[in-house]
Write a protein that holds these residues in place. Sequence first.
Motif, mmCIF file in Angstrom:
data_model
loop_
_atom_site.group_PDB
_atom_site.id
_atom_site.type_symbol
_atom_site.label_atom_id
_atom_site.label_comp_id
_atom_site.label_asym_id
_atom_site.label_seq_id
_atom_site.Cartn_x
_atom_site.Cartn_y
_atom_site.Cartn_z
ATOM 1 N N LYS A 27 24.583 57.466 122.610
ATOM 2 C CA LYS A 27 25.123 58.871 122.505
ATOM 3 C C LYS A 27 25.394 59.315 121.091
ATOM 4 O O LYS A 27 25.945 58.388 120.327
ATOM 5 N N PHE A 28 25.610 60.647 121.076
ATOM 6 C CA PHE A 28 26.105 60.935 119.600
ATOM 7 C C PHE A 28 26.390 62.732 119.746
ATOM 8 O O PHE A 28 26.086 63.362 120.761
ATOM 9 N N LYS A 29 26.825 63.123 118.764
ATOM 10 C CA LYS A 29 27.231 64.580 118.813
ATOM 11 C C LYS A 29 26.231 65.413 118.161
ATOM 12 O O LYS A 29 25.728 65.233 116.838
ATOM 13 N N GLN A 30 25.467 66.093 118.918
ATOM 14 C CA GLN A 30 24.044 66.338 118.422
ATOM 15 C C GLN A 30 23.964 67.818 117.899
ATOM 16 O O GLN A 30 23.057 68.343 116.974
ATOM 17 N N ASN A 31 24.933 68.717 118.610
ATOM 18 C CA ASN A 31 24.681 69.991 118.350
ATOM 19 C C ASN A 31 25.262 70.813 116.903
ATOM 20 O O ASN A 31 25.023 71.535 116.622
ATOM 21 N N HIS A 32 25.812 69.763 115.821
ATOM 22 C CA HIS A 32 26.041 70.395 114.842
ATOM 23 C C HIS A 32 24.974 70.213 113.716
ATOM 24 O O HIS A 32 25.405 70.290 112.513
ATOM 25 N N ARG A 33 23.899 69.843 113.913
ATOM 26 C CA ARG A 33 23.070 69.386 112.973
ATOM 27 C C ARG A 33 22.523 70.794 112.330
ATOM 28 O O ARG A 33 21.927 71.781 113.060
ATOM 29 N N GLU A 69 22.896 66.209 110.420
ATOM 30 C CA GLU A 69 24.079 66.987 110.106
ATOM 31 C C GLU A 69 24.550 66.841 108.477
ATOM 32 O O GLU A 69 24.977 67.690 107.994
ATOM 33 N N GLU A 124 21.778 70.921 124.822
ATOM 34 C CA GLU A 124 23.073 70.279 124.374
ATOM 35 C C GLU A 124 22.793 68.648 124.501
ATOM 36 O O GLU A 124 23.590 68.021 125.014
ATOM 37 N N ASP A 126 22.715 64.878 123.925
ATOM 38 C CA ASP A 126 23.451 64.102 123.224
ATOM 39 C C ASP A 126 23.235 62.502 123.309
ATOM 40 O O ASP A 126 24.025 61.823 123.312
ATOM 41 N N TYR A 127 21.934 62.551 123.646
ATOM 42 C CA TYR A 127 21.638 60.914 123.926
ATOM 43 C C TYR A 127 19.940 60.768 123.358
ATOM 44 O O TYR A 127 19.370 61.752 123.089
#
Length: 607
Positions: A27-33, A69, A124, A126-127
């Motif tokens: 899992k990760f925070k993907q949306n801020h790339r 990011e 969104e 995130d995996y």
Amino acid sequence: LKKTQTGEDMINIIPQPKTFKTDENIKFKQNHRNLIKTNSPIMFSLVENTYIRTLEEDKSFYFYMVISEKAITNINIPALPGMIENEKEGYFLEIDINYTIIASQTEQGLFYGWQTYLQLQQQEIDYYILVIDFPDNEFRGFHMDLRYGMPKFERILQIIDRLANYKYNKFILEYENRFPFQKYPQITDKLSLTPDEIKIINEYCSERFIGLIPLQQTIGHLEYLLKLDEFNQHREVKDFPETLIPFSFNSVGFKFFNEIDEICASDKKAYELVESMLIEIINSHPGSQYIHIGCDEAWNLISCNNCKNNFGLYGRADLYIKHINQMAKIVIEHGKIPIIWDDMLRTFDDEMLKKVNSDVVIMCWLYYESNRNLAKKLIKKYNDSGFQVIGASAAKCSEGPEPQYLDLPWYRQRVDNVFMWADLCDEFDLQGSVITVWSNYSGTIAPPHPFFDTVWYPVICSAQFMWNNNINKSGFEELFLENFFGVNGIKNLFNNNNQKTYTGFLEIVKECKKNSYEAKVMEIMSLVSAYRIKSQAINRELYRLNTNITEAERRIVFNRLKEVKNLREYLKPQIAELLNIYYYQDDIDIFINSKFETDEILYKNYV
Ligand SMILES: [Zn+2]
């Protein structure tokens, strides 16, 4: 990730990729790339406004994009998987903890990887996801005509963007009189596109790897030309046709459908006109590989005495072959490939087919699952005579005699038709197929078919099955609703009755995360479809008012009339408001009058 009714894994991407793997434990925070590094000049300019980008000079043997990011150095871009080594539209996409990589042999493949990424990003995700993907068919076409209901220019560009997002790569555009003809400007309608707009459409398609194919009719379906006083003399049918009995069993009238359909093949001026129009169309599309020269449904050839003398009473095939070859020659001399509709060739034997220029590509249009065996027979015949064949399905077409399909496409038939061509592309290894979106039944006086934005379900279905011929069919509706509207849990919407469709779309209008315009169109148009059935029922009962009936019976008739009137008054302003967003006033008037005017005249004396 979810399972279809038959248990296959699906991912919320259309077209469904050939292979994918997910791992929800990573899992990760993907949306801020927001950083992009690429060695593709095309992708570099396409993502211009939304990302901080770097164009690398890297002359790798393939193209890549790295999305992250934070700035990342020394990324190890993996070798392209063997599965896509020979697939020029194939791509590799990996979304991982620190960055996303898209890679392909070509910038076109990279573009498709990017489209998949955009669809995932909207959700969104995130995996971890890995996709390796390529299309089954190299010709994945969408067709529309501008005869009725030409969308405003900005909307045409939005439509092209959507086609690209679903990995369409051909756009057949039939301008009719919405093309700015120069030599004969009097042909052009006042709502025409401008030369600059056509230039932009060309560039816009090309930047999105969509081959724009203009369609210019050359013998039949020239109603927009022959309806004009100035050109009416060039028509083939000059006298009202004679029949042995005072009517024909053809649903549209006499022996001939339309007396302003074909030009006279013996008329030199008529040929000068169509050749001039064709050459202008070719010259306005310098980047187009194909030019579609129509040639369908020219049923009235050899009606006039000149043609009877020149070609003989039974010379239709000879006339037709001469015509195709003459038009094809012009297209080929301009370095392009001619495409024709196939219906006039269906009765041709091998000897006759041999006389047709074999560089012509045959587009075989059959719009019903019940045509499957005919399609097989025709494809085999054309292939055996050395022709390339491309299929054509329909997202909406002439289903006028069935009142419930005047206002909404017959979705079950339309989707089955897409499935049929997916099977045939696979079985005969065709280049692909095009899905047609007809604005009305041919001719200038026919009422509009259902509203353009009711077609997305079959159109996106065709995107799915042209990319991936053999994917599970039963799961498509659910996937579509999730992908297109962002809604879950609504089932069996498109194959149902009006009430279910209407209440389903009422819910979608409230719940949808995107494409709310199309949801609203579906809600309103399913109600128009219900209106049609109701109004036709009451129309059949009106005669009662002039017979001897009781007060109670009279009340029934009047209450029904009132209900239909209320529904009509509810619908008219809503339709006008929806149409006003993307269409011009003239077309809005045509649409609304075609739906309601007859009823209004009929009921005027009663309510
Ligand atoms: Zn003639």
